[in-house]
Write an enzyme that holds these catalytic residues in place. Sequence first.
Site, PDB file in Angstrom:
ATOM      1  N   CYS A   1      16.407  -3.964   5.754  1.00 50.88           N
ATOM      2  CA  CYS A   1      16.355  -5.151   6.607  1.00 50.88           C
ATOM      3  C   CYS A   1      17.729  -5.522   7.138  1.00 50.88           C
ATOM      4  O   CYS A   1      17.848  -6.259   8.123  1.00 50.88           O
ATOM      5  CB  CYS A   1      15.754  -6.322   5.835  1.00 50.88           C
ATOM      6  SG  CYS A   1      16.555  -6.638   4.248  1.00 50.88           S
TER       7      CYS A   1
ATOM      8  N   GLY B   1       4.178 -10.861   9.088  1.00 48.15           N
ATOM      9  CA  GLY B   1       4.628 -12.130   8.561  1.00 48.15           C
ATOM     10  C   GLY B   1       4.106 -13.315   9.353  1.00 48.15           C
ATOM     11  O   GLY B   1       3.693 -14.323   8.769  1.00 48.15           O
TER      12      GLY B   1
ATOM     13  N   GLU C   1       0.810  -1.220   0.000  1.00 47.77           N
ATOM     14  CA  GLU C   1       0.000   0.000   0.000  1.00 47.77           C
ATOM     15  C   GLU C   1       0.842   1.267   0.000  1.00 47.77           C
ATOM     16  O   GLU C   1       0.316   2.349  -0.254  1.00 47.77           O
ATOM     17  CB  GLU C   1      -0.929  -0.004   1.211  1.00 47.77           C
ATOM     18  CG  GLU C   1      -0.247  -0.005   2.571  1.00 47.77           C
ATOM     19  CD  GLU C   1       0.102  -1.396   3.056  1.00 47.77           C
ATOM     20  OE1 GLU C   1       0.478  -1.515   4.244  1.00 47.77           O
ATOM     21  OE2 GLU C   1       0.018  -2.362   2.265  1.00 47.77           O
TER      22      GLU C   1
ATOM     23  N   GLU D   1      10.684 -13.078   5.250  1.00 41.13           N
ATOM     24  CA  GLU D   1      11.799 -12.321   5.825  1.00 41.13           C
ATOM     25  C   GLU D   1      11.178 -11.322   6.789  1.00 41.13           C
ATOM     26  O   GLU D   1      10.404 -10.449   6.372  1.00 41.13           O
ATOM     27  CB  GLU D   1      12.589 -11.609   4.733  1.00 41.13           C
ATOM     28  CG  GLU D   1      13.778 -10.837   5.255  1.00 41.13           C
ATOM     29  CD  GLU D   1      14.387  -9.936   4.205  1.00 41.13           C
ATOM     30  OE1 GLU D   1      14.585  -8.746   4.506  1.00 41.13           O
ATOM     31  OE2 GLU D   1      14.637 -10.411   3.080  1.00 41.13           O
TER      32      GLU D   1
END
Length: 489
Positions: free
Chosen positions: A282, A226, A170, A245
Amino acid sequence: MSEVVQGFDPRTGLPLGEPLPATTPEEVDRVCRALDGLAHAWATTSRESRARTLEAVADRLDDHTDELAALADGETALGLPRLAGEVARTTGQLRLFAEVLRDGGYLGSVVEPADPGAAPPRPDLRRSKRPTGLVAVFAASNFPFAFSVAGGDTASALAAGCPVVVKAHEAHPRTSARTAELVAEALADCGAPAVFALVHGFDAGVALVRHAAVTGVGFTGSTRGGLALAAECARRPEPVPFFGELGSVNPVVVLPGAARARAEAVATGWAGSLTLGVGQFCTNPGLLFVPDDADLLAALGEAVSATSGAPMLTARIHAAHRDAVVALAARPEVTLLAESTAGEGPWAGRPAAFRVDADDFEAASDYFFEERFGPVGIVVTGATPERAAGWIARGPGQLTCGVHLDETDPDDLAAASRLLDTAARRAGRVVVNGWPTGVAVNRAQQHGGPFPATTGPAHTSVGAAAIDRWLVPVAYQDCPPALLPPELR
């Protein structure tokens, strides 16, 4: 009123462009059924044809680099140079998988001829790998190209012979929609089956994971999101693998010799990696273990103070970052080492580094090992190599773990040998005298790690081996040659 997906300008916090309609669960069902119906045709398309198709997609995206970068800059504020480079990384990934297809080694084909004289007699066995089927990919917020619509998950799944449905993030709906148009055009121009589609909206993502035709899910994002999707995958009547991940603080240990020999270089390197992309990587090195060295501490403070902030990707990401920093600063054992300017706009993130001594870290290591997405780092002082190794060994899994040493210092070399063994057990990539941001895309890369860094530590989401997630092995016993897959004949 039906759900819509609205993009925003991170520099102002205001809506950007017209909202896009969200995909309804009924539309998700139609899309999945259509692509599942093409799965066999795509799986049996020759490797050379699939390779040429991936190269055609790469060429189409390269031809529209300026347009795509401008769209993404409006929705992410990541800057045109970074975004143009990310388009190039994305097309490089597609071309890498074209090479992987032509090489064919990813199939792991093995032939064991029959031996009637063995005790017991041995049949003819031939083993190879086949695509799993329809794959669902969830795009990431922080990489609108390389980990999104045409990113590594999509490229590797298409290369494997799997149709792909991407759930757009989004944070960049218009960029996602335009990228999807270009992918679809390239497939059509190649005469390839229409084995790619894009859906929008939260409900569409849930419907996608639950759809019976989906055989695997790729995800890059928050631990909370996740785990929710992983639970959906597990509770299906026929569970499917979830390759997520999730979260990583990517600890780095500075050994005493390195602190003495190159304090300034270590400090500027850490500050640059920590604040790259407003800390929204990350692989952001959020935890730094250092010895008691006044020069290094002073250099770290100066380096962080010299950085600058910028708008973060979304209001939610900015709010979470702000709240995490406020909570960290409120702890009595934590002191502010340095901070910089936030930059302009309501979603601007202010780079900051905090300090905690080794004993206080030990008392609350679980808290300090939590990921804080954004340009904030924690420096643990008085961290001996032995204590740092113990914390890493007992801490959560990581995408990366780093060690800085002076290679001419015997004590550093001895300590590094022990640290690297620990790091290799708790992270997918071990970085020596460098920084984890900037993930090379090649055959040797491992972008994964023990939970919660990923849900599948045996796999990678970057590099040639990413294709393995979308393949399953099959052995053929005493099968007539004409009925075997081409690679086993």
